[in-house]
Design an enzyme around this catalytic site. Structure first.
Site, PDB file in Angstrom:
ATOM      1  N   LEU A 131      -0.891 -10.045  -0.856  1.00 25.32           N
ATOM      2  CA  LEU A 131       0.563 -10.136  -0.714  1.00 25.32           C
ATOM      3  C   LEU A 131       1.021  -9.271   0.444  1.00 25.32           C
ATOM      4  CD1 LEU A 131       1.945 -10.219  -4.355  1.00 25.32           C
ATOM      5  CD2 LEU A 131       0.842 -11.986  -3.001  1.00 25.32           C
ATOM      6  N   GLY A 176      -4.078 -10.245  -3.474  1.00 28.81           N
ATOM      7  CA  GLY A 176      -3.640 -11.636  -3.330  1.00 28.81           C
ATOM      8  C   GLY A 176      -4.662 -12.512  -2.625  1.00 28.81           C
ATOM      9  N   ASN A 200      -7.210  -4.979  -6.389  1.00 35.08           N
ATOM     10  CA  ASN A 200      -7.144  -3.527  -6.181  1.00 35.08           C
ATOM     11  C   ASN A 200      -5.738  -2.965  -6.415  1.00 35.08           C
ATOM     12  OD1 ASN A 200      -6.118  -4.853  -3.912  1.00 35.08           O
ATOM     13  ND2 ASN A 200      -6.533  -3.128  -2.571  1.00 35.08           N
ATOM     14  N   GLU A 201      -4.879  -3.726  -7.093  1.00 37.90           N
ATOM     15  CA  GLU A 201      -3.476  -3.323  -7.241  1.00 37.90           C
ATOM     16  C   GLU A 201      -3.314  -1.894  -7.724  1.00 37.90           C
ATOM     17  OE1 GLU A 201      -4.623  -6.249  -7.850  1.00 37.90           O
ATOM     18  OE2 GLU A 201      -3.166  -7.796  -7.311  1.00 37.90           O
TER      19      GLU A 201
HETATM   20  C1  LIG Z   1       3.991  -6.112 -10.210  1.00 41.24           C
HETATM   21  C2  LIG Z   1       3.473  -5.958  -8.816  1.00 41.24           C
HETATM   22  C3  LIG Z   1       2.304  -6.864  -8.545  1.00 41.24           C
HETATM   23  C4  LIG Z   1       2.082  -6.972  -7.091  1.00 41.24           C
HETATM   24  C5  LIG Z   1       0.810  -7.623  -6.754  1.00 41.24           C
HETATM   25  C6  LIG Z   1       0.274  -7.407  -5.559  1.00 41.24           C
HETATM   26  C7  LIG Z   1      -0.929  -8.020  -5.095  1.00 41.24           C
HETATM   27  C8  LIG Z   1      -1.230  -7.724  -3.646  1.00 41.24           C
HETATM   28  O1  LIG Z   1      -1.772  -8.571  -2.983  1.00 41.24           O
HETATM   29  S1  LIG Z   1      -0.755  -6.230  -2.981  1.00 41.24           S
HETATM   30  C9  LIG Z   1      -1.505  -6.175  -1.359  1.00 41.24           C
HETATM   31  C10 LIG Z   1      -2.873  -5.602  -1.474  1.00 41.24           C
HETATM   32  N1  LIG Z   1      -3.536  -5.631  -0.221  1.00 41.24           N
HETATM   33  C11 LIG Z   1      -4.254  -4.609   0.238  1.00 41.24           C
HETATM   34  O2  LIG Z   1      -4.394  -3.585  -0.383  1.00 41.24           O
HETATM   35  C12 LIG Z   1      -4.883  -4.805   1.575  1.00 41.24           C
HETATM   36  C13 LIG Z   1      -4.415  -3.775   2.538  1.00 41.24           C
HETATM   37  N2  LIG Z   1      -5.049  -3.980   3.833  1.00 41.24           N
HETATM   38  C14 LIG Z   1      -6.304  -3.602   4.104  1.00 41.24           C
HETATM   39  O3  LIG Z   1      -7.035  -3.086   3.295  1.00 41.24           O
HETATM   40  C15 LIG Z   1      -6.756  -3.814   5.511  1.00 41.24           C
HETATM   41  O4  LIG Z   1      -5.632  -4.040   6.303  1.00 41.24           O
HETATM   42  C16 LIG Z   1      -7.728  -4.995   5.685  1.00 41.24           C
HETATM   43  C17 LIG Z   1      -9.101  -4.655   5.059  1.00 41.24           C
HETATM   44  C18 LIG Z   1      -7.198  -6.278   5.082  1.00 41.24           C
HETATM   45  C19 LIG Z   1      -7.944  -5.227   7.200  1.00 41.24           C
HETATM   46  O5  LIG Z   1      -8.330  -4.016   7.797  1.00 41.24           O
HETATM   47  P1  LIG Z   1      -8.252  -3.860   9.367  1.00 41.24           P
HETATM   48  O6  LIG Z   1      -8.778  -2.499   9.677  1.00 41.24           O
HETATM   49  O7  LIG Z   1      -8.907  -5.007  10.019  1.00 41.24           O
HETATM   50  O8  LIG Z   1      -6.689  -3.971   9.724  1.00 41.24           O
HETATM   51  P2  LIG Z   1      -5.565  -2.853   9.543  1.00 41.24           P
HETATM   52  O9  LIG Z   1      -5.492  -2.043  10.777  1.00 41.24           O
HETATM   53  O10 LIG Z   1      -5.745  -2.154   8.244  1.00 41.24           O
HETATM   54  O11 LIG Z   1      -4.259  -3.764   9.397  1.00 41.24           O
HETATM   55  C20 LIG Z   1      -3.648  -4.346  10.544  1.00 41.24           C
HETATM   56  C21 LIG Z   1      -2.143  -4.364  10.338  1.00 41.24           C
HETATM   57  O12 LIG Z   1      -1.859  -5.152   9.194  1.00 41.24           O
HETATM   58  C22 LIG Z   1      -1.088  -4.399   8.261  1.00 41.24           C
HETATM   59  N3  LIG Z   1      -1.441  -4.850   6.894  1.00 41.24           N
HETATM   60  C23 LIG Z   1      -2.623  -4.800   6.286  1.00 41.24           C
HETATM   61  N4  LIG Z   1      -2.560  -5.314   5.065  1.00 41.24           N
HETATM   62  C24 LIG Z   1      -1.284  -5.714   4.887  1.00 41.24           C
HETATM   63  C25 LIG Z   1      -0.587  -6.338   3.809  1.00 41.24           C
HETATM   64  N5  LIG Z   1      -1.200  -6.671   2.650  1.00 41.24           N
HETATM   65  N6  LIG Z   1       0.714  -6.590   3.969  1.00 41.24           N
HETATM   66  C26 LIG Z   1       1.358  -6.283   5.116  1.00 41.24           C
HETATM   67  N7  LIG Z   1       0.750  -5.688   6.188  1.00 41.24           N
HETATM   68  C27 LIG Z   1      -0.558  -5.419   6.056  1.00 41.24           C
HETATM   69  C28 LIG Z   1      -1.513  -2.961   8.511  1.00 41.24           C
HETATM   70  O13 LIG Z   1      -0.552  -2.077   7.995  1.00 41.24           O
HETATM   71  C29 LIG Z   1      -1.597  -2.957  10.006  1.00 41.24           C
HETATM   72  O14 LIG Z   1      -0.272  -2.902  10.506  1.00 41.24           O
HETATM   73  P3  LIG Z   1       0.070  -2.122  11.859  1.00 41.24           P
HETATM   74  O15 LIG Z   1      -0.670  -2.846  12.921  1.00 41.24           O
HETATM   75  O16 LIG Z   1       1.553  -2.221  11.994  1.00 41.24           O
HETATM   76  O17 LIG Z   1      -0.398  -0.699  11.674  1.00 41.24           O
END
Ligand SMILES: CCCC/C=C/CC(=O)SCCNC(=O)CCNC(=O)[C@H](O)C(C)(C)COP(=O)(O)OP(=O)(O)OC[C@H]1O[C@@H](n2cnc3c(N)ncnc32)[C@H](O)[C@@H]1OP(=O)(O)O
Length: 325
Positions: A131, A176, A200-201
């Site tokens: 998400l 997500g 991993n929420e």
């Molecule tokens: C009742 C509530 C229930 C809610 C349920 C939620 C379910 C979910 O899906 S919550 C989202 C969980 N996702 C994560 O924890 C993933 C987080 N991201 C990462 O671990 C890493 O970004 C990655 C392994 C996917 C990729 O790593 P990589 O080194 O290639 O890239 P980064 O430099 O980390 O990221 C680039 C850029 O993208 C932004 N970003 C990463 N993930 C998200 C995201 N899920 N949503 C929005 N933006 C994200 C990250 O902050 C970087 O942004 P900047 O370039 O501005 O620093």
């Protein structure tokens, strides 16, 4: 059965050799919106499959726009009676200049790491980062409600799809991203220890919704889900296979061809019996959400609006921003 399997195999093997190409070839079609590219293959009147490629840089997060485009594309495929199978996969995000999608030089540089000799190396691929955290942080309750409705919609559409759905997991697949994968009938993951998958929420200070928890329990069993959800475990491929989050792990360059050959086996089963069986297995889980969709939306909007939760998300976003490559 054997004849049907051979016929389906032929269609899919032809598809396998062509789907990497962008030009329209004999029977191949494609449609795209901004964030989802769909390529279909197969002769008119015959069984065709589609490959849905996510391309929402930088990390294929499930933004509201992406969710909307995803559902529209899926609906189009559901309505096309010649399509029987769909593969979900990521377009090559890290190779932004090949995909020609909004990847600037700077982004590319950021997405790479340097080896000991100072040469740029590609970062691991990304199936979907889950998400979009920016849809859940710093917005108003009406936005959270709209966003959550779209998340529910995607899950319901995928989970109850009459199509045979397979995911070709060619990169990291947290939260997500894992949701997308576990709605599928079959999951094949690239054997790259840098890729992880799981819900991993809890590491973000949030909680997976009950219907996603149910989907996880149905996939890996109650005890394994209980432990993985509490710990927010992100499994590397071998462990994901062991616990059952994925069905197969194959070398990275074989993910696509392997998915096509498994799809051939599934498409050899008559649609009506496979679909009825799928519904029998999944309906109760989906109905649990359907009967309380509005309450689930309100729960989400009020939970995510809490100061403590916003603070957790802020900290997590900061951590992502400042992490070292
Ligand atoms: C009742 C509530 C229930 C809610 C349920 C939620 C379910 C979910 O899906 S919550 C989202 C969980 N996702 C994560 O924890 C993933 C987080 N991201 C990462 O671990 C890493 O970004 C990655 C392994 C996917 C990729 O790593 P990589 O080194 O290639 O890239 P980064 O430099 O980390 O990221 C680039 C850029 O993208 C932004 N970003 C990463 N993930 C998200 C995201 N899920 N949503 C929005 N933006 C994200 C990250 O902050 C970087 O942004 P900047 O370039 O501005 O620093």
């Amino acid at each position: 059965m054997a004849m049907a399997l051979r016929a389906a195999s032929r269609v899919l093997l032809r598809a396998g050799s062509r789907l990497g190409r962008r030009e329209a070839v004999d029977g191949a079609r494609r449609f795209a919106n901004k964030r989802v590219l769909v390529e279909t293959e197969g002769a008119a009147g015959a069984t065709r499959i589609a490959v849905m490629k996510f391309r929402n840089p930088p990390v294929n997060s499930l933004s509201l726009d992406f969710l909307t485009e995803f559902v529209i594309s899926l609906e189009k495929l559901e309505n096309d009676k010649s399509i029987r199978g769909v593969i979900l996969t990521s377009d090559s995000l890290k190779r932004g200049n090949q995909t020609k999608v909004a990847a600037t030089e700077k982004t590319e540089e950021k997405r790479a790491t340097r080896d000991h000799g100072g040469r740029l190396q590609e970062r691991p691929g990304i199936f979907s980062a889950g998400l979009d955290l920016l849809e859940m942080y710093g917005r108003n309750p009406a936005h959270y409600a709209e966003y959550w409705k779209a998340v529910q919609e995607l899950w319901l559409r995928l989970y109850l799809s009459s199509l045979t759905l397979m995911s070709a997991i060619n990169g990291a697949s947290p939260a997500g991203g894992c949701l997308l994968a576990i709605t599928c009938d079959y999951r094949i993951m690239a054997d790259n220890p840098k890729y992880t998958i799981g819900l991993n929420e809890s590491l973000l200070g949030i909680v997976a919704p009950f219907w996603l928890k149910d989907n996880y329990v149905n996939t890996i069993g109650h005890r394994a889900a209980e432990r993985a959800l509490q710990l927010g475990t992100l499994f590397p491929p071998a462990e994901a296979l062991k616990v059952g989050v994925v069905d197969e792990v194959v070398p990275e360059d074989q993910v696509h061809s392997k998915t096509l050959s498994v799809m051939a086996k599934w498409l050899a089963i008559p649609d009506h019996s496979r679909q009825l069986t799928k519904t029998m297995m999944r309906k109760a889980t989906a109905d649990n959400l359907i009967k309380q969709r509005e309450a689930d939306i309100q729960n989400f909007a009020s939970f995510i609006s809490r100061d403590s939760i916003q603070k957790s998300l802020h900290m997590y976003l900061e951590k992502l921003k400042h992490k070292k490559g």
